[in-house]
Scaffold this motif. Sequence first.
Motif, PDB file in Angstrom:
ATOM      1  N   GLN A  77       0.888  -1.166   0.000  1.00 23.10           N
ATOM      2  CA  GLN A  77       0.000   0.000   0.000  1.00 23.10           C
ATOM      3  C   GLN A  77       0.924   1.215   0.000  1.00 23.10           C
ATOM      4  OE1 GLN A  77      -2.185  -0.824   3.599  1.00 23.10           O
ATOM      5  NE2 GLN A  77      -3.606  -2.226   2.596  1.00 23.10           N
ATOM      6  N   LEU A  78       1.466   1.520  -1.162  1.00 25.08           N
ATOM      7  CA  LEU A  78       2.650   2.371  -1.252  1.00 25.08           C
ATOM      8  C   LEU A  78       2.387   3.824  -0.870  1.00 25.08           C
ATOM      9  CD1 LEU A  78       4.230   0.865  -4.484  1.00 25.08           C
ATOM     10  CD2 LEU A  78       4.624   0.238  -2.098  1.00 25.08           C
ATOM     11  N   ASP A  79       1.293   4.396  -1.341  1.00 24.84           N
ATOM     12  CA  ASP A  79       0.996   5.788  -0.995  1.00 24.84           C
ATOM     13  C   ASP A  79       0.770   5.940   0.506  1.00 24.84           C
ATOM     14  OD1 ASP A  79       1.231   6.654  -3.629  1.00 24.84           O
ATOM     15  OD2 ASP A  79      -0.894   6.340  -4.069  1.00 24.84           O
TER      16      ASP A  79
ATOM     17  N   ILE B 297      14.475   5.365   7.623  1.00 24.10           N
ATOM     18  CA  ILE B 297      13.242   5.806   6.972  1.00 24.10           C
ATOM     19  C   ILE B 297      13.510   6.190   5.521  1.00 24.10           C
ATOM     20  CG2 ILE B 297      11.460   7.601   6.972  1.00 24.10           C
ATOM     21  CD1 ILE B 297      11.747   7.595  10.070  1.00 24.10           C
ATOM     22  N   SER B 298      14.633   6.846   5.278  1.00 25.83           N
ATOM     23  CA  SER B 298      14.979   7.237   3.905  1.00 25.83           C
ATOM     24  C   SER B 298      15.144   6.018   3.008  1.00 25.83           C
ATOM     25  CB  SER B 298      16.267   8.070   3.906  1.00 25.83           C
ATOM     26  OG  SER B 298      16.090   9.283   4.606  1.00 25.83           O
ATOM     27  N   SER B 299      15.703   4.935   3.567  1.00 27.50           N
ATOM     28  CA  SER B 299      15.848   3.698   2.800  1.00 27.50           C
ATOM     29  C   SER B 299      14.480   3.128   2.437  1.00 27.50           C
ATOM     30  CB  SER B 299      16.650   2.672   3.609  1.00 27.50           C
ATOM     31  OG  SER B 299      16.809   1.474   2.885  1.00 27.50           O
ATOM     32  N   LYS B 300      13.544   3.181   3.388  1.00 18.49           N
ATOM     33  CA  LYS B 300      12.189   2.688   3.117  1.00 18.49           C
ATOM     34  C   LYS B 300      11.498   3.559   2.059  1.00 18.49           C
ATOM     35  CE  LYS B 300      12.275  -0.505   6.387  1.00 18.49           C
ATOM     36  NZ  LYS B 300      11.626  -0.316   7.679  1.00 18.49           N
ATOM     37  N   LEU B 301      11.710   4.863   2.134  1.00 17.98           N
ATOM     38  CA  LEU B 301      11.114   5.760   1.138  1.00 17.98           C
ATOM     39  C   LEU B 301      11.698   5.506  -0.255  1.00 17.98           C
ATOM     40  CD1 LEU B 301      10.952   9.060   3.230  1.00 17.98           C
ATOM     41  CD2 LEU B 301       9.002   7.723   2.418  1.00 17.98           C
ATOM     42  N   ALA B 302      13.000   5.198  -0.296  1.00 18.82           N
ATOM     43  CA  ALA B 302      13.604   4.842  -1.584  1.00 18.82           C
ATOM     44  C   ALA B 302      13.000   3.546  -2.117  1.00 18.82           C
ATOM     45  CB  ALA B 302      15.121   4.695  -1.422  1.00 18.82           C
ATOM     46  N   ARG B 303      12.760   2.607  -1.227  1.00 17.82           N
ATOM     47  CA  ARG B 303      12.129   1.345  -1.630  1.00 17.82           C
ATOM     48  C   ARG B 303      10.733   1.591  -2.200  1.00 17.82           C
ATOM     49  NH1 ARG B 303      12.497  -3.584  -3.765  1.00 17.82           N
ATOM     50  NH2 ARG B 303      10.983  -5.053  -2.914  1.00 17.82           N
ATOM     51  N   ILE B 304       9.989   2.496  -1.567  1.00 20.65           N
ATOM     52  CA  ILE B 304       8.650   2.821  -2.062  1.00 20.65           C
ATOM     53  C   ILE B 304       8.731   3.409  -3.468  1.00 20.65           C
ATOM     54  CG2 ILE B 304       6.677   4.361  -1.727  1.00 20.65           C
ATOM     55  CD1 ILE B 304       7.149   3.950   1.333  1.00 20.65           C
ATOM     56  N   SER B 305       9.672   4.335  -3.686  1.00 17.78           N
ATOM     57  CA  SER B 305       9.859   4.897  -5.022  1.00 17.78           C
ATOM     58  C   SER B 305      10.223   3.812  -6.023  1.00 17.78           C
ATOM     59  CB  SER B 305      10.952   5.968  -4.993  1.00 17.78           C
ATOM     60  OG  SER B 305      10.556   7.076  -4.208  1.00 17.78           O
ATOM     61  N   HIS B 306      11.055   2.886  -5.598  1.00 16.73           N
ATOM     62  CA  HIS B 306      11.450   1.755  -6.441  1.00 16.73           C
ATOM     63  C   HIS B 306      10.223   0.946  -6.861  1.00 16.73           C
ATOM     64  CE1 HIS B 306      13.909  -2.298  -6.507  1.00 16.73           C
ATOM     65  NE2 HIS B 306      13.235  -2.097  -7.618  1.00 16.73           N
ATOM     66  N   LEU B 307       9.383   0.582  -5.876  1.00 13.06           N
ATOM     67  CA  LEU B 307       8.210  -0.224  -6.182  1.00 13.06           C
ATOM     68  C   LEU B 307       7.198   0.532  -7.048  1.00 13.06           C
ATOM     69  CD1 LEU B 307       7.683  -1.953  -2.702  1.00 13.06           C
ATOM     70  CD2 LEU B 307       8.580  -2.992  -4.798  1.00 13.06           C
ATOM     71  N   LYS B 308       7.220   1.847  -6.960  1.00 13.62           N
ATOM     72  CA  LYS B 308       6.342   2.673  -7.795  1.00 13.62           C
ATOM     73  C   LYS B 308       6.956   2.947  -9.168  1.00 13.62           C
ATOM     74  CE  LYS B 308       3.912   5.960  -5.864  1.00 13.62           C
ATOM     75  NZ  LYS B 308       3.511   7.155  -5.065  1.00 13.62           N
ATOM     76  N   LYS B 309       8.109   2.321  -9.409  1.00 18.39           N
ATOM     77  CA  LYS B 309       8.851   2.457 -10.676  1.00 18.39           C
ATOM     78  C   LYS B 309       9.347   3.875 -10.905  1.00 18.39           C
ATOM     79  CE  LYS B 309       6.277  -1.363 -12.812  1.00 18.39           C
ATOM     80  NZ  LYS B 309       7.266  -2.369 -12.366  1.00 18.39           N
ATOM     81  N   GLU B 310       9.557   4.598  -9.833  1.00 18.86           N
ATOM     82  CA  GLU B 310      10.183   5.921  -9.901  1.00 18.86           C
ATOM     83  C   GLU B 310      11.686   5.698  -9.692  1.00 18.86           C
ATOM     84  OE1 GLU B 310       8.127   7.923  -6.770  1.00 18.86           O
ATOM     85  OE2 GLU B 310       6.227   8.026  -7.873  1.00 18.86           O
ATOM     86  N   TYR B 311      12.317   5.130 -10.701  1.00 16.13           N
ATOM     87  CA  TYR B 311      13.665   4.585 -10.539  1.00 16.13           C
ATOM     88  C   TYR B 311      14.723   5.649 -10.256  1.00 16.13           C
ATOM     89  CZ  TYR B 311      11.649   0.239 -12.314  1.00 16.13           C
ATOM     90  OH  TYR B 311      10.873  -0.885 -12.486  1.00 16.13           O
ATOM     91  N   THR B 312      14.625   6.804 -10.887  1.00 13.04           N
ATOM     92  CA  THR B 312      15.619   7.851 -10.652  1.00 13.04           C
ATOM     93  C   THR B 312      15.570   8.332  -9.211  1.00 13.04           C
ATOM     94  OG1 THR B 312      15.471   8.578 -12.958  1.00 13.04           O
ATOM     95  CG2 THR B 312      16.416  10.128 -11.378  1.00 13.04           C
ATOM     96  N   THR B 313      14.367   8.560  -8.705  1.00 12.78           N
ATOM     97  CA  THR B 313      14.208   8.981  -7.311  1.00 12.78           C
ATOM     98  C   THR B 313      14.725   7.910  -6.362  1.00 12.78           C
ATOM     99  OG1 THR B 313      12.254  10.278  -7.905  1.00 12.78           O
ATOM    100  CG2 THR B 313      12.535   9.741  -5.579  1.00 12.78           C
ATOM    101  N   ALA B 314      14.401   6.670  -6.664  1.00 13.32           N
ATOM    102  CA  ALA B 314      14.852   5.559  -5.815  1.00 13.32           C
ATOM    103  C   ALA B 314      16.372   5.477  -5.803  1.00 13.32           C
ATOM    104  CB  ALA B 314      14.255   4.253  -6.312  1.00 13.32           C
ATOM    105  N   GLN B 315      17.000   5.629  -6.955  1.00 10.70           N
ATOM    106  CA  GLN B 315      18.459   5.534  -7.037  1.00 10.70           C
ATOM    107  C   GLN B 315      19.127   6.633  -6.216  1.00 10.70           C
ATOM    108  OE1 GLN B 315      20.075   5.389 -10.988  1.00 10.70           O
ATOM    109  NE2 GLN B 315      22.151   5.048 -10.287  1.00 10.70           N
ATOM    110  N   ILE B 316      18.617   7.852  -6.298  1.00  7.51           N
ATOM    111  CA  ILE B 316      19.164   8.946  -5.498  1.00  7.51           C
ATOM    112  C   ILE B 316      19.056   8.613  -4.010  1.00  7.51           C
ATOM    113  CG2 ILE B 316      18.801  11.364  -4.822  1.00  7.51           C
ATOM    114  CD1 ILE B 316      17.881  11.860  -7.745  1.00  7.51           C
ATOM    115  N   GLY B 317      17.901   8.078  -3.621  1.00  9.39           N
ATOM    116  CA  GLY B 317      17.697   7.719  -2.219  1.00  9.39           C
ATOM    117  C   GLY B 317      18.620   6.615  -1.759  1.00  9.39           C
ATOM    118  N   TYR B 318      18.755   5.555  -2.540  1.00  8.98           N
ATOM    119  CA  TYR B 318      19.637   4.450  -2.169  1.00  8.98           C
ATOM    120  C   TYR B 318      21.092   4.917  -2.075  1.00  8.98           C
ATOM    121  CZ  TYR B 318      15.922   0.953  -3.023  1.00  8.98           C
ATOM    122  OH  TYR B 318      14.782   0.186  -2.985  1.00  8.98           O
TER     123      TYR B 318
END
Length: 327
Positions: free
Chosen positions: A117-119, A147-168
């Motif tokens: 339940q990503l949002d 928490i930032s790692s979890k937020l990056a994971r959420i972006s990843h699962l939402k296929k927001e790959y650029t945002t996820a990569q910056i977070g990771y």
Amino acid sequence: MSNKYRQIWARIRCYKNRSSILAVPSLRRIPLRGPVVSSTIGFTLFTWLGFEKNTLSAEDELVYTIKHCVLFIQRDEHDKAEQLLHVALRQAQQIQHQLGITYIYDVMANLALEREQLDKAKQLFVTVAQRILADGATEDDPRMVHISSKLARISHLKKEYTTAQIGYDWCIAKLQQLIETTTDDVSTKKLLAMTQDWYGRLFIDCNQGEQGLSLMLSALELMKEVPDVEKEHIVIQLNDIGTVCDKLGKSDDSITYLQEAIALGKELKMDELGTMYVNLGRAYLKKNMIAEATKSCGYGWKLGTMSKNNIIKQEAESCIKEIKNHS
């Protein structure tokens, strides 16, 4: 923070390790399921548990409620857990237990993430971050990095790959700095392992398998270094690495990792053994080792049949069909 609150917080935290490595969806595996225990949620909770309500303080009730929220999550009874979490939140708010409120929001956020339940998970994690920052934490605080790692994971699962990569990238850099500067780095290593594993899966999702494999291997080594990482997580990681190697054409490496996963999985009597045998059978097939492939996929089918797991049976039957077509 008062000593009284520290003691209460320690009691709450004992029921859930905030830095534990979370099981994540594998490339090809059947999720583990815990025992299902029938129970009742509501105002009769403490009577049901065998406690007399008038003998408990409000803080005791909060601790017991949170404990059973976590037990429901561990049993995959997610709807019950969510209902009880709202009860716990009201209890914490009534006694103005600020640390308890933050913790409950965190459990809610992790449950939402587990249920994809990503949002909802994102909103809850942001709430947790805001509360931690308001309590005086800096962005380098390990809790904030978590928490930032979890937020990056959420972006990843939402296929927001650029945002996820910056977070990771940001999380891994901060965690590596923490490991260099702290003497008690067990929790940090566990969080780094989780983050590297998720980041590796992002690269695989983006068809950059070699980079993904490198990160997953690094995560595996960290998991093996940390004493309280559950062996089931290591088995799953070995299986997934073996599957990645197979997809990359590294059949020898695939066989090695899958055999290691099966050996450890046998010791733990894991339900996922059938899937691992099928994965191993496919790796043998790539090497044209027909007898070994047939034996491995056949045993996977047997385990699927014995456990009445139709998904494993179907995977095994598909593998056997591939072998016959190959022959």
